[in-house]
Design an enzyme around this catalytic site. Structure first.
Site, PDB file in Angstrom:
ATOM      1  N   GLU A   1       0.848  -1.399  -0.329  1.00 45.93           N
ATOM      2  CA  GLU A   1       0.195  -0.228  -0.069  1.00 45.93           C
ATOM      3  C   GLU A   1       0.747   1.320   0.038  1.00 45.93           C
ATOM      4  O   GLU A   1       0.484   2.274  -0.983  1.00 45.93           O
ATOM      5  CB  GLU A   1      -0.896  -0.074   0.946  1.00 45.93           C
ATOM      6  CG  GLU A   1      -2.063  -0.688   1.264  1.00 45.93           C
ATOM      7  CD  GLU A   1      -1.953  -1.792   0.810  1.00 45.93           C
ATOM      8  OE1 GLU A   1      -0.898  -3.029   1.517  1.00 45.93           O
ATOM      9  OE2 GLU A   1      -2.977  -2.461   0.449  1.00 45.93           O
TER      10      GLU A   1
ATOM     11  N   HIS B   1     -10.997  -4.046   8.831  1.00 48.48           N
ATOM     12  CA  HIS B   1     -12.266  -3.662   7.260  1.00 48.48           C
ATOM     13  C   HIS B   1     -13.231  -3.456   7.628  1.00 48.48           C
ATOM     14  O   HIS B   1     -13.672  -3.403   6.885  1.00 48.48           O
ATOM     15  CB  HIS B   1     -11.895  -5.670   6.798  1.00 48.48           C
ATOM     16  CG  HIS B   1     -11.053  -6.166   6.805  1.00 48.48           C
ATOM     17  ND1 HIS B   1     -10.468  -6.886   7.811  1.00 48.48           N
ATOM     18  CD2 HIS B   1     -10.293  -6.678   4.972  1.00 48.48           C
ATOM     19  CE1 HIS B   1      -9.136  -7.602   6.934  1.00 48.48           C
ATOM     20  NE2 HIS B   1      -8.985  -7.370   5.343  1.00 48.48           N
TER      21      HIS B   1
END
Ligand SMILES: Cc1ncc(C[n+]2csc(CCOP(=O)(O)OP(=O)(O)O)c2C)c(N)n1
Lengths: 324, 350
Positions: free
Chosen positions: A60, A131
């Protein structure tokens, strides 16, 4: 186009595809970008050559740096984060580099036209701590960034077009709970940043909201209307730039302010708006500024549990009534 | 059927040698003299910064002294529109790629006339020279370099990016993410790691699992190359080949240059000589001065006369003096200037 229904996910897709046809310097990048967990870019390889589509590794911070470098030198990358939570891994690339790069380099030709699509944000899949978070306020602190938080298909479409055309790093939040929601596109034109939308007018109380909290705020306000309580609902659409003028004007009219957000209360977007109101509208207020926000807790796993730590329609109704 | 395979992978070393005379013969005099001149200028720039520091100016200075050859000889291979992604060690890359003393010194003491309008300070950048910014975060620039290389590949030009970093930031996750993506996409970036054996006060052995940073290329499907980073001729040749490979579209390289900084990590470091490093160690590396080495070579190979080299030295001192004065005489940015350029196409009040 007017009455044709389209989902929030497909509206985002349509904006990206139209922009990619318009400007060949736009590329899309993301983990599983062709399959697309959220159905936004599914099958995009049928529309465009693979030279414009970059499947990304689990890197990321690295891939946001890549997008920053590519953006500096002529491309306009649209980069997907599979889940909002993963933004934390890329805070350096986004907040230290992309956000500051132009300033650091002395302005001029240094421009970073990149869109970070913070997809899969918030609750909706019951996946728990890593999440399901709402990271909007984490990035609000940084000059150099713009932050988009659309709540409808129409806004997502028009704001995505603006995000892609903007010459600065834009964080574009996309919400799990909204992907499947249908709406209609009002126009093919981009929607300017920094212009909130009053989704319901009212004179008794101002409800400022954004993202996933916007539809339930509107639903709550509509219920209150049936009880003779007239709430005004402001959907910010972008939280940076923030449409301060719209908020202050409404508070001047209603004298009451509630901010509704699904993100955690402490240090949230609501805290910023409350502070602005306290600084600039205290003369108009005749009650406390209330924040209806997510609980100060890690996100529990499971759909049955996660739903309990973000505000419900009922929480909003209760907050409004407590002020009147 | 019952024979189960266990595969072990080990590193293989393959040493070759190259005759310096062949390298010299393959280069034109102009290139050699440019490399020499820019090394001398880089050292003079360091002297000028020392003078400014003594005057009490606030400068973030990571001295180049002892490490001039790698950045200068590397960049001597580049064209004007090739990109440089620098790091914090020294200013050789800035000098080599074409920034002038005045804009560098003025920037380092935050004057309005500096390359970045005084607000970047050590974070030098120059769009004109394709020096793409020097982030203060170790390793952050590595992936940005890959992004620039990606856009070169997308635009189908034969430009390249050269990206410098230190042995210290080779420990950052950014390096591995960047090598992986660069290698997967075969983009035109050449990574140059200057291994000066320390990471501020820590010897490499205390923080780093390998003594050769080039080993780290292997895990990403790349070959690593190790050379003496103080020999300008060798750096020019080996990096030049990697750059040509990148131009041909054959992908990235990682080259490690072994070198040493003579001074402290930054101007605050007073323990660099006889503190965390022995005086003997420092002195031994000073014997391998990249500038003296090239000087000897240029004369031995009959490329230049001592008088020509002396002239270069004299000109560099004059250039430095003029730049120090220019920086001192320049104004600071206005207060309003401190708040602009956070956004492109800026409108008031965002
Ligand atoms: C992310 C990050 N961590 C730490 C630092 C502080 N820091 C600046 S330079 C440096 C050492 C770098 O060592 P190396 O890469 O070997 O380069 P050298 O200074 O030896 O040239 C450190 C730890 C930083 N700037 N950024």
């Amino acid at each position: 186009m007017a009455d044709e229904k389209i989902t929030y996910a497909k509206a985002i897709r349509q904006a990206i595809v139209e922009e990619m046809h318009r400007d060949e310097n736009i590329i899309v990048m993301g983990q599983d970008i062709r399959q697309s967990v959220w159905g936004v870019t599914t099958g995009i390889d049928n529309d465009f050559d693979m030279s414009r589509i970059y499947p990304l590794p689990i890197s990321e911070n690295g891939f946001c740096g890549v997008a920053t470098g590519a953006a500096m030198t002529g491309l306009r990358p649209v980069v997907e984060f599979m889940y909002g939570d993963f933004l934390l891994l890329a805070m350096d690339a986004i907040c230290n580099q992309a956000a500051k790069y132009r300033y650091m380099c002395g302005g001029g030709e240094f421009k970073i036209p990149v869109v970070f699509r913070v997809s899969g944000t918030g609750i909706g899949s019951g996946s728990g701590q890593h999440h399901a978070q709402y990271p909007e306020s984490w990035v609000m602190h940084f000059p150099g960034l713009k932050i988009v938080t659309p709540s409808t298909a129409n806004d997502a479409y028009g704001l995505m077009k603006t995000a892609i055309r903007d010459n600065n790093p834009v964080l574009f939040f996309e919400y799990k709970q909204l992907f499947g929601k249908f709406g209609t596109l009002e126009s093919t034109e981009p929607i300017p940043f920094g212009k909130a939308k009053i989704t319901k007018e009212g004179s008794d109380v101002t409800i400022v909201t954004y993202g996933t909290a916007a539809p339930k705020s509107l639903a709550a306000a509509q219920k209150l209307e049936t009880e003779g309580i007239h709430a005004e609902v402001i959907d910010l659409r972008t939280i940076k730039p923030l449409d301060k003028e719209c908020i202050l004007k409404s508070v001047e009219k209603t004298n009451k302010l509630i901010i509704v957000e699904d993100s955690i209360k402490t240090g949230g977007v609501g805290a910023e708006i409350a502070a602005i109101a306290a600084e600039e509208a205290v003369g108009y207020l005749d009650g406390a500024i209330l924040r209806v926000a997510g609980k100060d807790t890690s996100m529990p796993a499971g759909k049955m549990l996660e739903i309990q730590v973000v505000p419900s329609e009922n929480d909003i109704i209760k907050a409004v009534k407590s002020l009147l | 059927m019952n024979n189960l395979t266990i595969k072990k992978i080990t590193k293989q070393e393959n040493c070759t040698t190259v005759d310096k005379a062949t390298i010299v013969a393959s280069m034109d005099k102009k290139t050699m003299m440019t490399i020499y001149r820019d090394m001398i200028r880089t050292r003079e720039l360091d002297n000028g910064i020392e003078e400014l520091l003594k005057r009490g100016e606030s400068i973030t200075q990571h001295s180049t002294r002892g490490q001039e050859a790698t950045p200068i000889a590397t960049i001597a291979n580049l064209r004007k529109n090739d990109y440089v992604m620098p790091y914090h060690r020294g200013w050789g890359w800035a000098i080599g790629k074409g920034m002038n003393f005045k804009e560098i010194m003025a920037e380092l003491i935050n004057k309005k006339t500096g390359s970045n309008r005084g607000r970047g300070g050590p974070q030098l950048a120059s769009w004109e020279n394709r020096i793409m910014g020097r982030p203060g975060i170790q390793g952050a620039h590595l992936s940005i370099a890959v992004g620039i290389a990606l856009s070169i590949k997308y635009r189908k030009t034969d430009e390249v990016v050269v990206c410098f970093f230190g042995n210290g930031s080779s420990n950052s996750g950014n390096l591995h993410e960047s090598l992986n993506m660069a290698s997967t996409w075969k983009v035109p970036v050449v990574f140059i790691v200057e291994n000066n054996l320390y990471e501020i006060y820590e010897p490499i052995t205390d923080t780093t699992s390998v003594s050769d940073i080039a080993d780290r290329a292997l895990g990403h499907g790349l070959e690593g190359t190790i050379i003496d980073g103080n020999d300008a001729f060798l750096v020019y040749k080996v990096v030049g080949e990697a750059i040509e490979k990148a131009r041909r579209g054959e992908g990235p390289s990682l080259i490690e240059t072994k070198t040493y900084r003579w001074m402290g990590h930054s101007s605050n470091d007073q323990r660099y000589y006889g503190g965390y490093r022995s005086k003997e160690e420092v002195d031994a590396w000073k014997e391998k001065c990249p500038i003296s080495l090239m000087e000897k070579d240029l004369i031995a190979f009959g490329v230049a006369t001592q008088a020509e080299l002396d002239e270069i030295q004299k000109a560099a001192v004059e250039e430095k003096q003029a730049a120090v004065q220019f920086a001192i005489d320049s104004p600071y940015p206005e207060y309003e200037d401190l708040l602009t350029d956070n956004y492109a196409d800026e409108k008031e009040g965002l």
